[in-house]
Design a protein around this motif. Structure first.
Motif, PDB file in Angstrom:
ATOM      1  N   ALA A  28       0.867  -1.181   0.000  1.00  0.00           N
ATOM      2  CA  ALA A  28       0.000   0.000   0.000  1.00  0.00           C
ATOM      3  C   ALA A  28       0.903   1.229   0.000  1.00  0.00           C
ATOM      4  O   ALA A  28       2.115   1.130   0.194  1.00  0.00           O
ATOM      5  CB  ALA A  28      -0.913   0.013   1.219  1.00  0.00           C
ATOM      6  N   THR A  29       0.297   2.371  -0.232  1.00  0.00           N
ATOM      7  CA  THR A  29       1.051   3.625  -0.197  1.00  0.00           C
ATOM      8  C   THR A  29       0.765   4.318   1.126  1.00  0.00           C
ATOM      9  O   THR A  29      -0.340   4.802   1.357  1.00  0.00           O
ATOM     10  CB  THR A  29       0.640   4.539  -1.364  1.00  0.00           C
ATOM     11  N   ALA A  30       1.769   4.332   1.995  1.00  0.00           N
ATOM     12  CA  ALA A  30       1.610   4.960   3.302  1.00  0.00           C
ATOM     13  C   ALA A  30       2.983   5.159   3.921  1.00  0.00           C
ATOM     14  O   ALA A  30       3.941   4.489   3.552  1.00  0.00           O
ATOM     15  CB  ALA A  30       0.745   4.090   4.214  1.00  0.00           C
ATOM     16  N   ALA A  69      20.222  -7.497  15.956  1.00  0.00           N
ATOM     17  CA  ALA A  69      20.958  -8.679  15.515  1.00  0.00           C
ATOM     18  C   ALA A  69      21.293  -8.617  14.028  1.00  0.00           C
ATOM     19  O   ALA A  69      22.358  -9.061  13.595  1.00  0.00           O
ATOM     20  CB  ALA A  69      20.151  -9.937  15.829  1.00  0.00           C
ATOM     21  N   LEU A  70      20.369  -8.078  13.233  1.00  0.00           N
ATOM     22  CA  LEU A  70      20.591  -7.999  11.787  1.00  0.00           C
ATOM     23  C   LEU A  70      21.269  -6.697  11.381  1.00  0.00           C
ATOM     24  O   LEU A  70      21.654  -6.541  10.213  1.00  0.00           O
ATOM     25  CB  LEU A  70      19.252  -8.127  11.044  1.00  0.00           C
ATOM     26  N   ASP A  71      21.378  -5.750  12.313  1.00  0.00           N
ATOM     27  CA  ASP A  71      21.995  -4.456  12.031  1.00  0.00           C
ATOM     28  C   ASP A  71      21.360  -3.786  10.822  1.00  0.00           C
ATOM     29  O   ASP A  71      22.034  -3.392   9.857  1.00  0.00           O
ATOM     30  CB  ASP A  71      23.510  -4.640  11.801  1.00  0.00           C
ATOM     31  N   MET A  72      20.027  -3.664  10.888  1.00  0.00           N
ATOM     32  CA  MET A  72      19.315  -3.062   9.753  1.00  0.00           C
ATOM     33  C   MET A  72      17.992  -2.456  10.219  1.00  0.00           C
ATOM     34  O   MET A  72      17.434  -2.849  11.248  1.00  0.00           O
ATOM     35  CB  MET A  72      19.047  -4.104   8.663  1.00  0.00           C
ATOM     36  N   ASN A  73      17.518  -1.499   9.451  1.00  0.00           N
ATOM     37  CA  ASN A  73      16.191  -0.933   9.694  1.00  0.00           C
ATOM     38  C   ASN A  73      15.117  -1.891   9.206  1.00  0.00           C
ATOM     39  O   ASN A  73      15.275  -2.539   8.160  1.00  0.00           O
ATOM     40  CB  ASN A  73      16.034   0.408   8.972  1.00  0.00           C
ATOM     41  N   LEU A  74      14.030  -1.967   9.953  1.00  0.00           N
ATOM     42  CA  LEU A  74      12.846  -2.703   9.525  1.00  0.00           C
ATOM     43  C   LEU A  74      11.650  -1.766   9.669  1.00  0.00           C
ATOM     44  O   LEU A  74      11.724  -0.727  10.324  1.00  0.00           O
ATOM     45  CB  LEU A  74      12.643  -3.959  10.362  1.00  0.00           C
ATOM     46  N   TYR A  75      10.535  -2.168   9.039  1.00  0.00           N
ATOM     47  CA  TYR A  75       9.342  -1.322   9.017  1.00  0.00           C
ATOM     48  C   TYR A  75       8.152  -2.115   9.530  1.00  0.00           C
ATOM     49  O   TYR A  75       7.972  -3.290   9.186  1.00  0.00           O
ATOM     50  CB  TYR A  75       9.064  -0.840   7.592  1.00  0.00           C
ATOM     51  N   LEU A  76       7.353  -1.487  10.384  1.00  0.00           N
ATOM     52  CA  LEU A  76       6.083  -2.109  10.750  1.00  0.00           C
ATOM     53  C   LEU A  76       5.202  -2.130   9.516  1.00  0.00           C
ATOM     54  O   LEU A  76       5.114  -1.133   8.797  1.00  0.00           O
ATOM     55  CB  LEU A  76       5.400  -1.308  11.862  1.00  0.00           C
ATOM     56  N   ARG A  77       4.566  -3.267   9.290  1.00  0.00           N
ATOM     57  CA  ARG A  77       3.851  -3.434   8.021  1.00  0.00           C
ATOM     58  C   ARG A  77       2.718  -2.425   7.868  1.00  0.00           C
ATOM     59  O   ARG A  77       2.024  -2.088   8.828  1.00  0.00           O
ATOM     60  CB  ARG A  77       3.300  -4.851   7.893  1.00  0.00           C
ATOM     61  N   PHE A 114       0.058  -0.856  10.470  1.00  0.00           N
ATOM     62  CA  PHE A 114       0.505   0.395  11.081  1.00  0.00           C
ATOM     63  C   PHE A 114       0.840   1.404   9.989  1.00  0.00           C
ATOM     64  O   PHE A 114       1.601   1.098   9.067  1.00  0.00           O
ATOM     65  CB  PHE A 114       1.746   0.145  11.945  1.00  0.00           C
ATOM     66  N   ARG A 115       0.291   2.595  10.095  1.00  0.00           N
ATOM     67  CA  ARG A 115       0.583   3.651   9.129  1.00  0.00           C
ATOM     68  C   ARG A 115       0.865   4.950   9.882  1.00  0.00           C
ATOM     69  O   ARG A 115       0.005   5.446  10.608  1.00  0.00           O
ATOM     70  CB  ARG A 115      -0.573   3.806   8.129  1.00  0.00           C
ATOM     71  N   ASN A 116       2.063   5.442   9.722  1.00  0.00           N
ATOM     72  CA  ASN A 116       2.565   6.561  10.516  1.00  0.00           C
ATOM     73  C   ASN A 116       2.078   7.887   9.950  1.00  0.00           C
ATOM     74  O   ASN A 116       2.843   8.704   9.439  1.00  0.00           O
ATOM     75  CB  ASN A 116       4.096   6.506  10.541  1.00  0.00           C
ATOM     76  N   GLU A 117       0.755   8.077  10.061  1.00  0.00           N
ATOM     77  CA  GLU A 117       0.135   9.255   9.443  1.00  0.00           C
ATOM     78  C   GLU A 117      -0.785   9.940  10.452  1.00  0.00           C
ATOM     79  O   GLU A 117      -0.463  10.003  11.628  1.00  0.00           O
ATOM     80  CB  GLU A 117      -0.586   8.831   8.163  1.00  0.00           C
ATOM     81  N   GLY A 118      -1.926  10.452  10.003  1.00  0.00           N
ATOM     82  CA  GLY A 118      -2.795  11.222  10.884  1.00  0.00           C
ATOM     83  C   GLY A 118      -3.414  10.384  11.988  1.00  0.00           C
ATOM     84  O   GLY A 118      -3.367   9.155  11.971  1.00  0.00           O
ATOM     85  N   ILE A 119      -3.984  11.094  12.974  1.00  0.00           N
ATOM     86  CA  ILE A 119      -4.665  10.407  14.068  1.00  0.00           C
ATOM     87  C   ILE A 119      -5.888  11.225  14.468  1.00  0.00           C
ATOM     88  O   ILE A 119      -5.852  12.462  14.496  1.00  0.00           O
ATOM     89  CB  ILE A 119      -3.720  10.202  15.276  1.00  0.00           C
ATOM     90  N   SER A 120      -6.981  10.563  14.725  1.00  0.00           N
ATOM     91  CA  SER A 120      -8.213  11.210  15.178  1.00  0.00           C
ATOM     92  C   SER A 120      -9.053  10.142  15.848  1.00  0.00           C
ATOM     93  O   SER A 120      -8.637   8.985  15.951  1.00  0.00           O
ATOM     94  CB  SER A 120      -8.977  11.815  13.986  1.00  0.00           C
ATOM     95  N   ILE A 121     -10.253  10.505  16.319  1.00  0.00           N
ATOM     96  CA  ILE A 121     -11.116   9.515  16.957  1.00  0.00           C
ATOM     97  C   ILE A 121     -11.634   8.492  15.948  1.00  0.00           C
ATOM     98  O   ILE A 121     -12.157   7.445  16.342  1.00  0.00           O
ATOM     99  CB  ILE A 121     -12.302  10.182  17.683  1.00  0.00           C
ATOM    100  N   LYS A 122     -11.488   8.774  14.649  1.00  0.00           N
ATOM    101  CA  LYS A 122     -11.943   7.839  13.617  1.00  0.00           C
ATOM    102  C   LYS A 122     -10.790   7.193  12.865  1.00  0.00           C
ATOM    103  O   LYS A 122     -11.009   6.376  11.976  1.00  0.00           O
ATOM    104  CB  LYS A 122     -12.875   8.557  12.629  1.00  0.00           C
TER     105      LYS A 122
END
Length: 353
Positions: free
Chosen positions: A208-210, A219-227, A252-260
């Motif tokens: 997806a685009t987010a 242990a892997l010495d690397m960045n990972l991303y929450l899906r 998980f999408r690191n964008e806006g947040i609201s009650i909805k």
């Protein structure tokens, strides 16, 4: 509503009661109980008895006190467990010294165990004539006031446990959500779909685009991303030979947040080999109708002024035809990106560069 000073004073009083209970050698936070019945089963069994009658049935209930009121030489309280509530009837004749201890030590919000006989008052209220009680949990923070309740939206969503205590309708919504998840699983499992689990930590945020959340794997010495979606891994299972898979997953999408909108949310993705989008349209329609039936929606339902018919066959339109019919927008695939941005600006739609 209570002022901060009043709340602070009540907190202090409750702490003093707690210390008094401890000093008397009693445990104000017990882990064992002897409950024999739930409020709902008591009501189901005895709700139809006549007013003023006694049942001779003795039981032990446990739950949170939601109300306490004195009436002459008796005290009435409301005990609420996870299944409903029942009135408690307390008198000095039945309780002796425990009666005064109840009035002195017990507050609304405390969790107690109460034993006694089930009866119905002359006014027709099914009740428990308390012969003994035990404090299970002393509540130090007072509950929101009965008439004002918990109405601040931010507090309600940040402190769901308080919201559940003081707003019973919220628990009904949660129960429906649980039933929805259960129905989805049952429906798909019955049709040969396999529920799987795919990685939450991914080297490439795809599907997806987010904007993703970024974490670091030591242990892997690397960045990972929450899906941001489980799509890519589910498709790999199809490639590997599974024909029907699904996942009710946390994404998980690191964008806006609201009650909805919450950056952490639950989504369903379903994949099926040897099927096209018509098959998935059929599956989606049938699944949503099954879920609606499971939560008590049969036939029509009005939502935000729009009538939804869960028995009728769903209308199926291409996207451009739907925009024309329901949004009065004449669009074509010939429009370039700049023209689409101009149209969005004209309609007041917020877009990203």
């Amino acid at each position: 509503m209570k002022s901060e000073e009043e709340i602070s004073s009540e907190l202090q009083q409750r702490r003093q009661k707690l210390e008094k209970i401890k000093a008397a050698g009693k445990d104000p936070y017990q882990s064992r109980l002897k409950r024999t019945q739930q409020t709902a089963t008591i009501k189901e069994q005895f709700q139809e008895i006549e007013a003023g009658s006694h049942t001779g049935f003795n039981c032990t209930l446990a739950g949170r006190l939601r109300a306490i009121r004195r009436h002459g030489k008796a005290t009435f309280a409301v005990l609420e467990d996870g299944f409903g509530s029942l009135q408690l009837y307390l008198t000095v004749d039945k309780l002796g010294e425990q009666y005064e201890q109840f009035l002195a030590d017990i507050d609304i919000g405390d969790i107690i165990e109460a034993s006694g006989e089930v009866f119905k008052t002359r006014r027709g209220e099914l009740s428990l004539a308390v012969a003994s009680y035990t404090l299970l949990t002393k509540s130090l923070r007072p509950l929101p006031e009965k008439w004002h309740g918990l109405k601040d939206v931010e507090v309600r969503y940040r402190q769901r446990y308080v919201d559940l205590i003081v707003n019973p309708q919220v628990k009904a919504v949660f129960n429906k959500r649980i039933k929805i998840i259960k129905t989805i699983r049952h429906y798909l499992n019955e049709r040969g779909f396999l529920e799987v689990e795919t990685p939450m930590l991914q080297p490439i945020p795809g599907g997806a685009t987010a904007r993703p959340f970024v974490t670091y794997h030591n242990a892997l010495d690397m960045n990972l991303y929450l899906r941001i979606a489980p799509e890519l891994y589910l498709k790999r299972l199809i490639v590997g030979g599974y024909e029907k898979v699904y996942e009710l997953n946390r994404s998980f999408r690191n964008e806006g947040i609201s009650i909805k909108h919450n950056p952490e949310f639950t989504m369903l993705e379903v994949y099926q080999a040897y099927a096209n989008y018509h098959d998935m349209l059929d599956l989606t329609e049938a699944l949503i109708k099954e879920v609606a039936k499971a939560v008590g929606v049969s036939g029509k339902l009005e939502y935000q002024g729009i009538e939804l018919d869960f028995e009728a066959k769903w209308q199926r339109l291409p996207m451009l035809a739907a925009l024309k019919e329901y949004a009065n927008l004449e669009l074509s695939f010939d429009l370039d990106l700049q023209e689409l941005h101009q149209l969005a600006d004209k309609l007041g739609v917020v877009t990203t560069p």
